[in-house]
Design an enzyme around this catalytic site. Structure first.
Site, short mmCIF file in Angstrom:
data_model
loop_
_atom_site.label_atom_id
_atom_site.label_comp_id
_atom_site.label_asym_id
_atom_site.label_seq_id
_atom_site.Cartn_x
_atom_site.Cartn_y
_atom_site.Cartn_z
N HIS A 140 0.84 -1.19 0.00
CA HIS A 140 0.00 0.00 0.00
C HIS A 140 0.88 1.24 0.00
O HIS A 140 1.98 1.23 0.54
CB HIS A 140 -0.92 0.01 1.22
CG HIS A 140 -0.20 0.14 2.52
ND1 HIS A 140 0.03 1.36 3.12
CD2 HIS A 140 0.39 -0.78 3.32
CE1 HIS A 140 0.71 1.17 4.23
NE2 HIS A 140 0.95 -0.12 4.39
N HIS A 142 0.83 5.79 -1.40
CA HIS A 142 0.25 6.86 -2.22
C HIS A 142 1.00 6.95 -3.55
O HIS A 142 1.83 7.84 -3.74
CB HIS A 142 0.33 8.20 -1.48
CG HIS A 142 -0.48 8.23 -0.23
ND1 HIS A 142 -1.80 7.80 -0.17
CD2 HIS A 142 -0.19 8.65 1.02
CE1 HIS A 142 -2.26 7.95 1.06
NE2 HIS A 142 -1.30 8.46 1.80
#
Ligand SMILES: *[C@@H]1O[C@H](CO)[C@@H](O)[C@H](O)[C@H]1NC(C)=O
Ligand SMILES: *[C@@H]1O[C@H](CO)[C@@H](O)[C@H](O)[C@H]1NC(C)=O
Length: 341
Positions: A140, A142
């Site tokens: 995970h 951004h």
């Protein structure tokens, strides 16, 4: 009585013979149809037996191991968009990884830039693909969508994501920069000390609440192409929609996160077994609230909605929502709230 038959007039006799003939034909026809349906039934039973044999073979160690090995090689990438309640979902992965035996890894891009350098792209794809000890893995971070097939690796990861109403996401981000959240309350944020509300920012035409700042979910799904980051690009919107349908296993919405978790658990139990239960019981602890958030007024919302950028981001959000609701409608909901395909 026999005599009376013999004495029937020839016309009646002819009619009787004809009637008998027709009756015979009808009976013959019925028998044929019965035969056909019996054959059909037999074929069905045979097929069923074949299916059963195949199923039993599926229990064979070889095939089962192949399925398990395939699952144990799986990689999920959750390229989270900032302020979409993504932390709540990521925490579920951290809570489950021990019991369900997979690894959770954070993608730390330099300077938190969602676009990686070409060098980092190659390094990242090769590292994710070759790092056997970490599989099955849940990554995970951004980072904008990255198409693994461009880098010469044979297996693509499964992408998942969550999108949010674009104005609500921006408002949440605006206050997050100023007040942080209850997740890491001590951390100093970039705009800390700025007391201006989102409404005041919009009415004074500030840059932190400008429509350009809405352009984020489209480029995250569009990817690493220059055109994706051209604010207002129609091509980027189309590419984002294309990727959402073709490259993402599932995209949920912040507003219906529980259903997203449920569908994931039904589709990928290897990773998400127990996720729904965890989400429900831990709803409070998993929720990360931006403190001091003030909802925007109708005027503020109306002003932002006039911009073409909002129209496009909202178009993308509604497209994602429709697709999510379609997937959900095709999952059968059981009485106890569990989803089954
Ligand atoms: C990410 O990398 C930066 C340096 O580029 C480092 O300061 C930071 O601690 C890292 N964060 C995490 C969560 O690993
Ligand atoms: C992937 O990168 C990490 C460090 O970021 C390293 O420790 C690991 O050995 C790498 N794995 C492979 C297979 O290259």
């Amino acid at each position: 009585m026999g005599l009376s038959r013999i004495t029937m007039p020839p016309k009646i006799q002819l009619l009787a013979v004809l009637a008998f003939g027709v009756a015979m034909l009808l009976i013959e026809n019925q028998i044929q149809r019965l035969d056909e349906s019996r054959a059909k039934l037999e074929r069905t039973i045979a097929r069923h037996e074949v299916a059963e044999v195949e199923l039993r073979h599926g229990d064979d160690d070889g095939k089962r191991e192949a399925v398990l090995a395939h699952e144990d090689d799986a990689v999920i990438i959750y390229n989270r968009v900032p302020k979409t309640a993504s932390t709540s979902f990521t925490n579920i992965a951290y809570d489950l990884c021990g019991k369900n035996r997979f690894h959770v890894l954070h993608i730390n891009t330099s300077k938190n830039n969602p676009v990686m350098s070409l060098q980092d792209q190659v390094r990242f794809v090769q590292n994710v693909s070759a790092w056997r000890e970490m599989k099955p893995a849940f990554y995970h971070g951004h980072v904008a969508y990255l198409d693994f097939s461009k880098y010469g690796v044979t297996r693509k990861p499964m992408y998942i994501n969550v999108v949010r109403d674009p104005i609500e996401r921006l408002v949440s981000y605006y206050y997050f920069l100023r007040f942080g959240d209850d997740y890491r309350p001590g951390l100093r944020r970039r705009k800390q000390g700025d007391k201006k509300t989102f409404d005041e920012c919009v009415s004074s035409g500030g840059s932190d609440c400008a429509p350009e700042k809405l352009w984020l979910q489209i480029p995250f799904f569009c990817g690493h192409h220059a055109e994706c980051w051209n604010v207002g690009s129609k091509w980027a919107l189309e590419q984002a929609k294309y990727n959402l349908l073709n490259e993402f296993l599932l995209v949920g919405v912040t507003e219906e996160l529980e259903d997203f978790v449920m569908i994931l658990e039904a589709a990928l139990p290897r990773f998400f077994r127990g996720a729904t239960e965890l989400y429900r019981t831990g709803k409070k602890s998993h929720l990360r609230k931006t403190t001091e958030k003030k909802p925007p007024t109708k005027e503020t919302t109306a002003k932002l909605q006039q911009s073409d950028i909002w129209k496009m981001e909202n178009d993308f959000y509604e497209f994602a929502l429709e697709q999510f609701q379609f997937v959900r409608a095709h999952a059968v909901r059981e009485k106890n709230g569990e989803l089954r395909w």
